[in-house]
Scaffold this motif. Structure first.
Motif, PDB file in Angstrom:
ATOM      1  N   PHE A 156       0.823  -1.200   0.000  1.00 40.63           N
ATOM      2  CA  PHE A 156       0.000   0.000   0.000  1.00 40.63           C
ATOM      3  C   PHE A 156       0.857   1.249   0.000  1.00 40.63           C
ATOM      4  O   PHE A 156       1.893   1.306   0.663  1.00 40.63           O
ATOM      5  N   SER A 157       0.404   2.243  -0.749  1.00 39.95           N
ATOM      6  CA  SER A 157       0.990   3.573  -0.692  1.00 39.95           C
ATOM      7  C   SER A 157      -0.013   4.555  -1.279  1.00 39.95           C
ATOM      8  O   SER A 157      -0.745   4.234  -2.208  1.00 39.95           O
ATOM      9  N   ASN A 158      -0.036   5.763  -0.721  1.00 41.13           N
ATOM     10  CA  ASN A 158      -0.880   6.823  -1.287  1.00 41.13           C
ATOM     11  C   ASN A 158      -0.236   7.464  -2.508  1.00 41.13           C
ATOM     12  O   ASN A 158      -0.882   8.208  -3.226  1.00 41.13           O
ATOM     13  N   PRO A 175      -8.129   0.096  -6.264  1.00 40.36           N
ATOM     14  CA  PRO A 175      -8.424   1.289  -5.457  1.00 40.36           C
ATOM     15  C   PRO A 175      -8.912   0.953  -4.045  1.00 40.36           C
ATOM     16  O   PRO A 175      -8.794   1.771  -3.141  1.00 40.36           O
ATOM     17  N   SER A 176      -9.447  -0.260  -3.865  1.00 39.71           N
ATOM     18  CA  SER A 176      -9.862  -0.696  -2.529  1.00 39.71           C
ATOM     19  C   SER A 176      -9.758  -2.215  -2.455  1.00 39.71           C
ATOM     20  O   SER A 176      -9.804  -2.900  -3.476  1.00 39.71           O
ATOM     21  N   VAL A 177      -9.589  -2.722  -1.224  1.00 38.09           N
ATOM     22  CA  VAL A 177      -9.493  -4.170  -1.017  1.00 38.09           C
ATOM     23  C   VAL A 177     -10.286  -4.559   0.223  1.00 38.09           C
ATOM     24  O   VAL A 177     -10.458  -3.761   1.141  1.00 38.09           O
ATOM     25  N   SER A 210     -12.048  -8.453   7.984  1.00 39.18           N
ATOM     26  CA  SER A 210     -13.417  -7.919   8.080  1.00 39.18           C
ATOM     27  C   SER A 210     -13.456  -6.422   7.795  1.00 39.18           C
ATOM     28  O   SER A 210     -14.297  -5.699   8.314  1.00 39.18           O
ATOM     29  N   TYR A 211     -12.557  -5.975   6.930  1.00 38.01           N
ATOM     30  CA  TYR A 211     -12.470  -4.549   6.634  1.00 38.01           C
ATOM     31  C   TYR A 211     -12.413  -4.294   5.132  1.00 38.01           C
ATOM     32  O   TYR A 211     -11.925  -5.113   4.365  1.00 38.01           O
ATOM     33  N   CYS A 212     -12.875  -3.117   4.751  1.00 37.21           N
ATOM     34  CA  CYS A 212     -12.691  -2.616   3.396  1.00 37.21           C
ATOM     35  C   CYS A 212     -11.730  -1.432   3.529  1.00 37.21           C
ATOM     36  O   CYS A 212     -11.997  -0.474   4.255  1.00 37.21           O
ATOM     37  N   SER A 269     -10.248   5.585   3.739  1.00 37.63           N
ATOM     38  CA  SER A 269     -10.789   5.083   4.997  1.00 37.63           C
ATOM     39  C   SER A 269     -10.572   3.584   5.172  1.00 37.63           C
ATOM     40  O   SER A 269     -10.163   2.883   4.249  1.00 37.63           O
ATOM     41  N   ILE A 270     -10.887   3.148   6.379  1.00 41.10           N
ATOM     42  CA  ILE A 270     -10.951   1.730   6.721  1.00 41.10           C
ATOM     43  C   ILE A 270     -12.341   1.532   7.315  1.00 41.10           C
ATOM     44  O   ILE A 270     -12.689   2.158   8.318  1.00 41.10           O
TER      45      ILE A 270
END
Length: 67
Positions: free
Chosen positions: A8-10, A43-45, A49-51, A56-57
């Motif tokens: 991950f990286s922004n 863009p999201s994973v 139990s999280y997106c 955000s998380i």
């Protein structure tokens, strides 16, 4: 056996750098990756139990049950 690796990286440039480091490491230890099962630059994973996305998380409640 490795089941999941999340990078991950922004910042796109950093993300590509991290990805290159991991792929070189795998090559050095002769670890194969199945391209068919690989996902890059999503863009999201969904993780446990999280997106998780760049903003955000969030908890995914469809897998949470009262015991």
């Amino acid at each position: 056996y490795i089941n999941n690796i999340i990078i991950f990286s922004n910042i796109a440039k950093d993300y590509l750098k991290y990805l290159e480091i991991i792929l070189k490491f795998f090559k050095n230890i002769n670890l194969n990756i199945t391209p068919k099962k690989s996902f890059v630059a999503y863009p999201s994973v969904r993780l446990l139990s999280y997106c998780v996305d760049s903003l955000s998380i969030a908890t995914i409640t469809d897998r949470i049950a009262v015991i």
